[in-house]
Motif scaffolding. Structure first.
Motif, mmCIF file in Angstrom:
data_model
loop_
_atom_site.group_PDB
_atom_site.id
_atom_site.type_symbol
_atom_site.label_atom_id
_atom_site.label_comp_id
_atom_site.label_asym_id
_atom_site.label_seq_id
_atom_site.Cartn_x
_atom_site.Cartn_y
_atom_site.Cartn_z
ATOM 1 N N TRP A 136 0.912 -1.406 -0.084
ATOM 2 C CA TRP A 136 -0.175 -0.106 -0.012
ATOM 3 C C TRP A 136 0.882 1.380 -0.007
ATOM 4 O O TRP A 136 0.642 2.138 -0.759
ATOM 5 C CB TRP A 136 -0.926 -0.053 1.364
ATOM 6 C CG TRP A 136 -1.584 1.363 1.253
ATOM 7 C CD1 TRP A 136 -1.828 2.150 2.216
ATOM 8 C CD2 TRP A 136 -2.527 1.777 0.533
ATOM 9 N NE1 TRP A 136 -2.482 3.346 2.077
ATOM 10 C CE2 TRP A 136 -3.112 2.976 0.830
ATOM 11 C CE3 TRP A 136 -3.048 1.378 -0.729
ATOM 12 C CZ2 TRP A 136 -4.163 3.670 0.351
ATOM 13 C CZ3 TRP A 136 -4.344 1.853 -1.495
ATOM 14 C CH2 TRP A 136 -4.589 3.118 -0.907
ATOM 15 N N GLN A 137 1.843 1.450 0.779
ATOM 16 C CA GLN A 137 2.845 2.574 0.863
ATOM 17 C C GLN A 137 3.499 2.721 -0.486
ATOM 18 O O GLN A 137 3.424 3.556 -0.903
ATOM 19 C CB GLN A 137 3.833 2.191 2.072
ATOM 20 C CG GLN A 137 3.303 2.475 3.219
ATOM 21 C CD GLN A 137 2.753 3.777 3.666
ATOM 22 O OE1 GLN A 137 3.422 4.750 3.124
ATOM 23 N NE2 GLN A 137 1.761 3.931 4.158
ATOM 24 N N ASP A 138 3.787 1.506 -1.141
ATOM 25 C CA ASP A 138 4.493 1.675 -2.494
ATOM 26 C C ASP A 138 3.563 2.357 -3.406
ATOM 27 O O ASP A 138 3.802 3.189 -4.210
ATOM 28 C CB ASP A 138 4.818 0.496 -2.970
ATOM 29 C CG ASP A 138 5.299 0.219 -4.423
ATOM 30 O OD1 ASP A 138 6.314 0.862 -4.548
ATOM 31 O OD2 ASP A 138 4.620 -0.316 -5.236
ATOM 32 N N PHE A 139 2.254 1.559 -3.536
ATOM 33 C CA PHE A 139 1.292 2.219 -4.135
ATOM 34 C C PHE A 139 0.804 3.878 -4.200
ATOM 35 O O PHE A 139 0.854 4.424 -5.177
ATOM 36 C CB PHE A 139 -0.117 1.159 -4.177
ATOM 37 C CG PHE A 139 -1.358 1.862 -4.971
ATOM 38 C CD1 PHE A 139 -1.437 1.233 -6.279
ATOM 39 C CD2 PHE A 139 -2.145 2.406 -4.440
ATOM 40 C CE1 PHE A 139 -2.475 1.568 -6.997
ATOM 41 C CE2 PHE A 139 -3.326 2.946 -5.205
ATOM 42 C CZ PHE A 139 -3.415 2.396 -6.384
ATOM 43 N N ILE A 140 0.628 4.143 -2.980
ATOM 44 C CA ILE A 140 0.201 5.500 -2.832
ATOM 45 C C ILE A 140 1.348 6.535 -3.081
ATOM 46 O O ILE A 140 1.246 7.349 -3.789
ATOM 47 C CB ILE A 140 -0.589 5.896 -1.304
ATOM 48 C CG1 ILE A 140 0.617 5.517 -0.256
ATOM 49 C CG2 ILE A 140 -1.640 5.132 -1.117
ATOM 50 C CD1 ILE A 140 0.249 6.003 1.122
ATOM 51 N N THR A 141 2.669 6.044 -2.873
ATOM 52 C CA THR A 141 3.843 6.828 -3.244
ATOM 53 C C THR A 141 3.990 6.860 -4.671
ATOM 54 O O THR A 141 4.024 7.927 -5.526
ATOM 55 C CB THR A 141 5.051 6.253 -2.862
ATOM 56 O OG1 THR A 141 4.981 6.160 -1.204
ATOM 57 C CG2 THR A 141 6.136 7.249 -2.979
ATOM 58 N N ARG A 142 3.888 5.709 -5.506
ATOM 59 C CA ARG A 142 4.144 5.548 -6.811
ATOM 60 C C ARG A 142 2.973 5.994 -7.778
ATOM 61 O O ARG A 142 3.030 7.107 -8.625
ATOM 62 C CB ARG A 142 4.312 4.112 -7.258
ATOM 63 C CG ARG A 142 4.732 3.932 -8.699
ATOM 64 C CD ARG A 142 5.357 2.271 -8.732
ATOM 65 N NE ARG A 142 4.548 1.505 -8.040
ATOM 66 C CZ ARG A 142 3.318 0.911 -8.086
ATOM 67 N NH1 ARG A 142 2.741 0.934 -9.252
ATOM 68 N NH2 ARG A 142 2.707 -0.070 -7.288
ATOM 69 N N VAL A 143 1.623 5.965 -7.176
ATOM 70 C CA VAL A 143 0.664 6.261 -8.128
ATOM 71 C C VAL A 143 -0.063 7.640 -7.707
ATOM 72 O O VAL A 143 -0.273 8.459 -8.238
ATOM 73 C CB VAL A 143 -0.570 5.324 -8.005
ATOM 74 C CG1 VAL A 143 -1.765 5.531 -8.908
ATOM 75 C CG2 VAL A 143 -0.010 3.787 -8.743
#
Length: 128
Positions: free
Chosen positions: A38-45
Motif C-alpha cells: 500500500w505504501q508503495d502504491f500510494i507513493t508511486r501512483v
C-alpha cells in the motif's frame, strides 16, 4: 515512460513536500508486511503519477482533495490535508471558503465536521 523507481522517487519527493518529512517518516516507520504494498502504491501512483502531473498546481489539487474528503466524510484524512493545503499556499480564509462551498454541495453536517477539524488543526499549528 518513467520506470517504477522513477515514479517512486518522484512520488516520494512530492509526498514529502506536500505532507512534510515528519508525516512521511511516521507513515514509513509504521509500515508492516501487510501495508508495504500500500505504501508503495500510494507513493508511486497517488504522489508519483497524479500529484506530479502538470495540469493543476498543488494549491488547486489541495482544493480538490479537501472538497472530496469533506464530501465523502473522510475525516480521518482531513486534518492531514488541511495541513498540506496550508503548505501548498492556501490561506485559512481560502480554506474557510472551500468548507463553506462544500456545505452547499456536500451538506451542512459535513461542513460542520470540517470546520471542527480545521479549528483543531489551526489551533494546534498556531505559532506560540
Amino acid at each position: 515512460m518513467p520506470t517504477d523507481q522513477e515514479r517512486v522517487d518522484q512520488g516520494m519527493a512530492v509526498r514529502r513536500a506536500v505532507l512534510s518529512d515528519a508525516h512521511v517518516d511516521r507513515a514509513l516507520a509504521s509500515t508492516t508486511e501487510l501495508t508495504a504494498d500500500w505504501q508503495d502504491f500510494i507513493t508511486r501512483v497517488a504522489w508519483g503519477d497524479i500529484w506530479s502531473r502538470p495540469g493543476l498546481d498543488r494549491r488547486s489539487r489541495s482544493i480538490a482533495v479537501l472538497s472530496s474528503l469533506i464530501a465523502h466524510g473522510h475525516q480521518e484524512e482531513l486534518a492531514m490535508h488541511l495541513r498540506a493545503a496550508l503548505r501548498n499556499g492556501l490561506t485559512t480564509d481560502e480554506i474557510r471558503e472551500v468548507i463553506l462551498q462544500s456545505a452547499i454541495y456536500s451538506g451542512v453536517p459535513a461542513a460542520n465536521t470540517a470546520f471542527r477539524i480545521a479549528s483543531e488543526v489551526f489551533a494546534q499549528d498556531a505559532p506560540a
